[in-house]
Design a protein around this motif. Structure first.
Motif, PDB file in Angstrom:
ATOM      1  N   ARG A   1      31.385 -12.189 -54.542  1.00  0.00           N
ATOM      2  CA  ARG A   1      32.836 -12.134 -54.227  1.00  0.00           C
ATOM      3  C   ARG A   1      33.011 -12.382 -52.845  1.00  0.00           C
ATOM      4  O   ARG A   1      32.618 -11.955 -51.834  1.00  0.00           O
ATOM      5  CB  ARG A   1      33.256 -10.821 -54.741  1.00  0.00           C
ATOM      6  N   LEU A   2      33.856 -13.454 -52.643  1.00  0.00           N
ATOM      7  CA  LEU A   2      34.184 -13.802 -51.563  1.00  0.00           C
ATOM      8  C   LEU A   2      35.119 -12.739 -50.546  1.00  0.00           C
ATOM      9  O   LEU A   2      36.175 -12.300 -50.986  1.00  0.00           O
ATOM     10  CB  LEU A   2      35.038 -15.152 -51.224  1.00  0.00           C
ATOM     11  N   LYS A   3      34.546 -12.291 -49.551  1.00  0.00           N
ATOM     12  CA  LYS A   3      35.698 -11.237 -48.694  1.00  0.00           C
ATOM     13  C   LYS A   3      36.551 -11.787 -47.535  1.00  0.00           C
ATOM     14  O   LYS A   3      37.706 -11.507 -47.803  1.00  0.00           O
ATOM     15  CB  LYS A   3      34.635 -10.377 -47.778  1.00  0.00           C
ATOM     16  N   ARG A   4      35.950 -12.775 -46.718  1.00  0.00           N
ATOM     17  CA  ARG A   4      36.637 -13.343 -45.910  1.00  0.00           C
ATOM     18  C   ARG A   4      35.975 -14.523 -44.984  1.00  0.00           C
ATOM     19  O   ARG A   4      34.992 -14.636 -45.249  1.00  0.00           O
ATOM     20  CB  ARG A   4      37.216 -12.289 -44.797  1.00  0.00           C
ATOM     21  N   PHE A   5      36.939 -15.303 -44.499  1.00  0.00           N
ATOM     22  CA  PHE A   5      36.225 -16.360 -43.566  1.00  0.00           C
ATOM     23  C   PHE A   5      36.230 -16.098 -42.159  1.00  0.00           C
ATOM     24  O   PHE A   5      37.029 -15.417 -41.665  1.00  0.00           O
ATOM     25  CB  PHE A   5      36.955 -17.829 -43.614  1.00  0.00           C
ATOM     26  N   LEU A   6      35.303 -16.392 -41.482  1.00  0.00           N
ATOM     27  CA  LEU A   6      35.226 -16.371 -40.044  1.00  0.00           C
ATOM     28  C   LEU A   6      34.986 -17.832 -39.450  1.00  0.00           C
ATOM     29  O   LEU A   6      34.119 -18.489 -39.846  1.00  0.00           O
ATOM     30  CB  LEU A   6      33.831 -15.535 -39.958  1.00  0.00           C
ATOM     31  N   LEU A   7      35.583 -18.112 -38.300  1.00  0.00           N
ATOM     32  CA  LEU A   7      35.597 -19.432 -37.697  1.00  0.00           C
ATOM     33  C   LEU A   7      34.485 -19.442 -36.743  1.00  0.00           C
ATOM     34  O   LEU A   7      34.419 -18.599 -35.759  1.00  0.00           O
ATOM     35  CB  LEU A   7      37.115 -19.516 -36.922  1.00  0.00           C
ATOM     36  N   ARG A   8      33.696 -20.695 -36.655  1.00  0.00           N
ATOM     37  CA  ARG A   8      32.721 -20.515 -35.683  1.00  0.00           C
ATOM     38  C   ARG A   8      33.133 -21.875 -34.994  1.00  0.00           C
ATOM     39  O   ARG A   8      32.899 -22.943 -35.356  1.00  0.00           O
ATOM     40  CB  ARG A   8      31.297 -20.773 -36.055  1.00  0.00           C
ATOM     41  N   TYR A   9      33.513 -21.789 -33.699  1.00  0.00           N
ATOM     42  CA  TYR A   9      33.786 -23.180 -32.901  1.00  0.00           C
ATOM     43  C   TYR A   9      32.733 -23.829 -32.483  1.00  0.00           C
ATOM     44  O   TYR A   9      32.656 -25.149 -32.224  1.00  0.00           O
ATOM     45  CB  TYR A   9      34.799 -22.696 -31.662  1.00  0.00           C
ATOM     46  N   TYR A  10      31.545 -23.422 -31.880  1.00  0.00           N
ATOM     47  CA  TYR A  10      30.479 -24.040 -31.341  1.00  0.00           C
ATOM     48  C   TYR A  10      29.104 -23.513 -32.099  1.00  0.00           C
ATOM     49  O   TYR A  10      28.754 -22.424 -31.639  1.00  0.00           O
ATOM     50  CB  TYR A  10      30.450 -23.963 -29.751  1.00  0.00           C
ATOM     51  N   PRO A  11      28.509 -24.524 -32.662  1.00  0.00           N
ATOM     52  CA  PRO A  11      29.054 -25.929 -33.178  1.00  0.00           C
ATOM     53  C   PRO A  11      29.795 -25.403 -34.324  1.00  0.00           C
ATOM     54  O   PRO A  11      29.955 -24.474 -34.839  1.00  0.00           O
ATOM     55  CB  PRO A  11      27.595 -26.321 -33.649  1.00  0.00           C
ATOM     56  N   PRO A  12      30.746 -26.342 -34.602  1.00  0.00           N
ATOM     57  CA  PRO A  12      31.790 -26.262 -35.717  1.00  0.00           C
ATOM     58  C   PRO A  12      31.487 -25.814 -37.040  1.00  0.00           C
ATOM     59  O   PRO A  12      30.526 -26.391 -37.460  1.00  0.00           O
ATOM     60  CB  PRO A  12      32.489 -27.458 -35.650  1.00  0.00           C
ATOM     61  N   GLY A  13      31.899 -24.895 -37.578  1.00  0.00           N
ATOM     62  CA  GLY A  13      31.561 -24.177 -38.640  1.00  0.00           C
ATOM     63  C   GLY A  13      32.378 -23.182 -39.137  1.00  0.00           C
ATOM     64  O   GLY A  13      33.215 -22.659 -38.608  1.00  0.00           O
ATOM     65  N   ILE A  14      32.255 -22.819 -40.458  1.00  0.00           N
ATOM     66  CA  ILE A  14      33.162 -21.569 -41.116  1.00  0.00           C
ATOM     67  C   ILE A  14      31.922 -20.628 -42.095  1.00  0.00           C
ATOM     68  O   ILE A  14      31.097 -21.338 -42.408  1.00  0.00           O
ATOM     69  CB  ILE A  14      33.932 -22.076 -42.146  1.00  0.00           C
ATOM     70  N   ILE A  15      32.154 -19.617 -41.486  1.00  0.00           N
ATOM     71  CA  ILE A  15      31.211 -18.234 -41.973  1.00  0.00           C
ATOM     72  C   ILE A  15      32.009 -17.880 -43.118  1.00  0.00           C
ATOM     73  O   ILE A  15      33.028 -17.407 -42.990  1.00  0.00           O
ATOM     74  CB  ILE A  15      30.862 -17.501 -40.621  1.00  0.00           C
ATOM     75  N   LEU A  16      31.108 -17.577 -44.457  1.00  0.00           N
ATOM     76  CA  LEU A  16      31.820 -16.945 -45.430  1.00  0.00           C
ATOM     77  C   LEU A  16      31.066 -15.694 -45.468  1.00  0.00           C
ATOM     78  O   LEU A  16      29.697 -15.637 -45.398  1.00  0.00           O
ATOM     79  CB  LEU A  16      31.414 -17.693 -46.764  1.00  0.00           C
ATOM     80  N   GLU A  17      31.809 -14.862 -45.597  1.00  0.00           N
ATOM     81  CA  GLU A  17      31.480 -13.106 -45.542  1.00  0.00           C
ATOM     82  C   GLU A  17      31.657 -12.807 -47.014  1.00  0.00           C
ATOM     83  O   GLU A  17      32.723 -12.963 -47.589  1.00  0.00           O
ATOM     84  CB  GLU A  17      32.186 -12.166 -44.797  1.00  0.00           C
ATOM     85  N   TYR A  18      30.482 -12.610 -47.748  1.00  0.00           N
ATOM     86  CA  TYR A  18      30.978 -12.276 -49.301  1.00  0.00           C
ATOM     87  C   TYR A  18      29.973 -11.065 -49.881  1.00  0.00           C
ATOM     88  O   TYR A  18      28.856 -10.557 -49.033  1.00  0.00           O
ATOM     89  CB  TYR A  18      30.150 -13.405 -50.090  1.00  0.00           C
ATOM     90  N   GLU A  19      30.237 -10.437 -51.077  1.00  0.00           N
ATOM     91  CA  GLU A  19      29.546  -9.628 -51.527  1.00  0.00           C
ATOM     92  C   GLU A  19      28.758  -9.933 -52.664  1.00  0.00           C
ATOM     93  O   GLU A  19      29.149 -10.522 -53.560  1.00  0.00           O
ATOM     94  CB  GLU A  19      30.724  -8.305 -52.091  1.00  0.00           C
ATOM     95  N   GLN A  20      27.636  -9.377 -52.748  1.00  0.00           N
ATOM     96  CA  GLN A  20      26.481  -9.567 -53.731  1.00  0.00           C
ATOM     97  C   GLN A  20      25.837  -8.636 -54.090  1.00  0.00           C
ATOM     98  O   GLN A  20      25.020  -7.948 -52.856  1.00  0.00           O
ATOM     99  CB  GLN A  20      25.602 -10.775 -53.440  1.00  0.00           C
ATOM    100  N   SER A  21      25.985  -7.976 -55.177  1.00  0.00           N
ATOM    101  CA  SER A  21      25.158  -6.873 -55.849  1.00  0.00           C
ATOM    102  C   SER A  21      25.363  -5.566 -54.565  1.00  0.00           C
ATOM    103  O   SER A  21      24.399  -4.987 -54.382  1.00  0.00           O
ATOM    104  CB  SER A  21      23.478  -7.029 -55.882  1.00  0.00           C
ATOM    105  N   GLY A  22      26.634  -5.493 -54.408  1.00  0.00           N
ATOM    106  CA  GLY A  22      26.932  -4.292 -53.422  1.00  0.00           C
ATOM    107  C   GLY A  22      26.705  -4.398 -52.038  1.00  0.00           C
ATOM    108  O   GLY A  22      27.080  -3.630 -51.424  1.00  0.00           O
ATOM    109  N   GLN A  23      25.922  -5.750 -51.752  1.00  0.00           N
ATOM    110  CA  GLN A  23      25.426  -5.901 -50.308  1.00  0.00           C
ATOM    111  C   GLN A  23      26.455  -6.816 -49.661  1.00  0.00           C
ATOM    112  O   GLN A  23      26.880  -8.031 -50.301  1.00  0.00           O
ATOM    113  CB  GLN A  23      24.291  -6.382 -50.203  1.00  0.00           C
TER     114      GLN A  23
END
Length: 415
Positions: free
Chosen positions: A2-24
């Motif tokens: 389950r996707l919790k939230r997005f985080l932005l990474r400027y350098y180098p460009p990217g999008i971090i996905l924070e998600y829940e899996q088996s309670g972790q």
């Protein structure tokens, strides 16, 4: 999952996905290393959604906004001119190294006076002195991106782990039989790696302070080490002319990179971990494929020892610095030299890209640091004022502050 939230990474460009899996709670990243200000958003979104099942149709517009933020940041003109902000008479005896935390709010200095000092970048005030080593503090590092711990490697054969806020010493890592000259945290900040003149490298557990692993295999001093971005691999560069690639979990040696005819001065992975670059006293730089441990290119051109090398964060360019008083910028894909940085009157011992990849800084024995355009080779600025050789230089994460460290016992902040 389950996707919790997005985080932005400027350098180098990217999008971090924070998600829940088996309670972790877990994270994974969508790397956008080739992103440009003119990139087609819809094509990118289609590609991201094909590649990443967590990015569903309902999240498309949210991701579009993140892409627009990244593109806006990339499209901003880089016309920053640096002015001297502070001169810090940091230590009584010569400095050995300087380093920023990720945000650039603090920096640290190591010295022959056996201490490491923590400084506030905004005010130039000394925050704390880390004392306890019985000899030169040579290697220093923050556990970036967290920045709450500091590792110091010393000629007293130990490495110490410190609290970056209070200055408390958590652990003293012992086991080396000669000077420690390089230290690094893994990206997760669970391990500290140390490299020593005893030809070995060691891994220590940040939590418990115990030795996890000893890497034996070099026949001479280890003078550089680096983790890859995931922390799965560690490389060690030695005066025995080789670089070893190690599997961190098993402690097994994966490859020995053989081919240089002189001592290794510097080595690092690209961001993706697919390539390794090595610099040597034999006047060459070599590119290696990590998976096979094979040399894919030898870069010639310098007329004296190559003293430092660095990739930009995206891995599309690399820059080399040499005792011949020049630095050279290479296109990693074509392996061609695209710019020669000429103007220093002494050897260049340190070189780095800013996080954006739009500027290069060089530190020289001629008592100056210079800022360059890596595409044209034009010198944009000369940072003058030190009265002895500059041996260390670094950008902060935003690329708007520079620190230079010199044998004149001072470091200078530029912004």
């Amino acid at each position: 999952m389950r996707l919790k939230r997005f985080l932005l990474r400027y350098y180098p460009p990217g999008i971090i996905l924070e998600y829940e899996q088996s309670g972790q709670l877990k994270t994974k990243s969508i790397d956008l290393l080739d992103l440009s200000a003119s990139a087609d958003e819809d094509r990118l979104l289609d590609a991201i959604m094909r590649q990443e099942p967590l990015v569903t149709k309902s999240r498309r517009e949210q991701v579009r906004k993140l892409l627009q933020k990244l593109k806006h940041k990339l499209g901003r003109p880089d016309d920053h001119f640096f002015y001297l902000f502070k001169v810090l008479k940091a230590h009584i005896l010569p400095l050995t190294n300087v380093a920023f935390n990720k945000s650039g709010s603090k920096f640290i200095t190591g010295s022959y006076d056996r201490s490491c000092k923590i400084w506030d970048s905004a005010s130039g005030e000394e925050l704390c002195t880390l004392e306890g080593h019985k000899n030169v503090v040579y290697a220093i590092a923050f556990n970036n991106p967290y920045g709450d711990k500091i590792a110091t490697g010393s000629f007293d054969k130990t490495c110490k782990l410190w609290d970056a806020e209070t200055g408390k010493c958590y652990h003293t890592f012992r086991g080396h039989t000669a000077e420690i000259v390089c230290v690094a945290f893994n990206p997760q900040s669970t391990l500290v790696a140390t490299g020593s003149m005893d030809a070995s490298a060691k891994l220590f557990d940040v939590e418990t302070g115990t030795e996890v692993c000893s890497f034996l295999g070099h026949s001479a001093e280890i003078i550089t080490l680096a983790f890859n971005t995931t922390g799965a691999h560690l490389l060690t560069g030695s005066f025995d002319h080789t670089v070893n690639v190690w599997d961190v979990r098993s402690g097994r040696r994966l490859h020995t990179l053989i081919g240089h005819r002189g001592e290794i001065s510097s080595a690092m992975f690209n961001y993706e971990g697919s390539l390794i670059v090595t610099a040597s006293m034999d006047r060459t730089v070599k590119l290696w494929e990590t998976a096979k441990g094979q040399c894919v290119e030898t870069l010639h051109g310098h007329e004296d020892e190559v003293l430092d090398v660095a990739f930009n964060l995206c891995g599309s360019r690399l820059v080399t610095a040499a005792a011949d008083r020049t630095a050279r910028v290479y296109n990693v894909m074509t392996r061609k030299c695209i710019a020669t940085l000429q103007g220093h009157e002494g050897e260049i011992s340190k070189v780095a890209f800013n996080p954006q990849g739009t500027r290069v800084i060089t530190a020289s024995a001629d008592k100056t640091a210079r800022i360059w355009n890596p595409d044209t080779g034009e010198c944009l600025q000369v940072l003058e004022g030190h009265t002895e050789e500059i041996f260390s230089c670094a950008f902060n994460y935003d690329g708007d502050t520079i620190i230079t460290g010199s044998k004149d016992n001072t470091c200078r902040l530029w912004r």
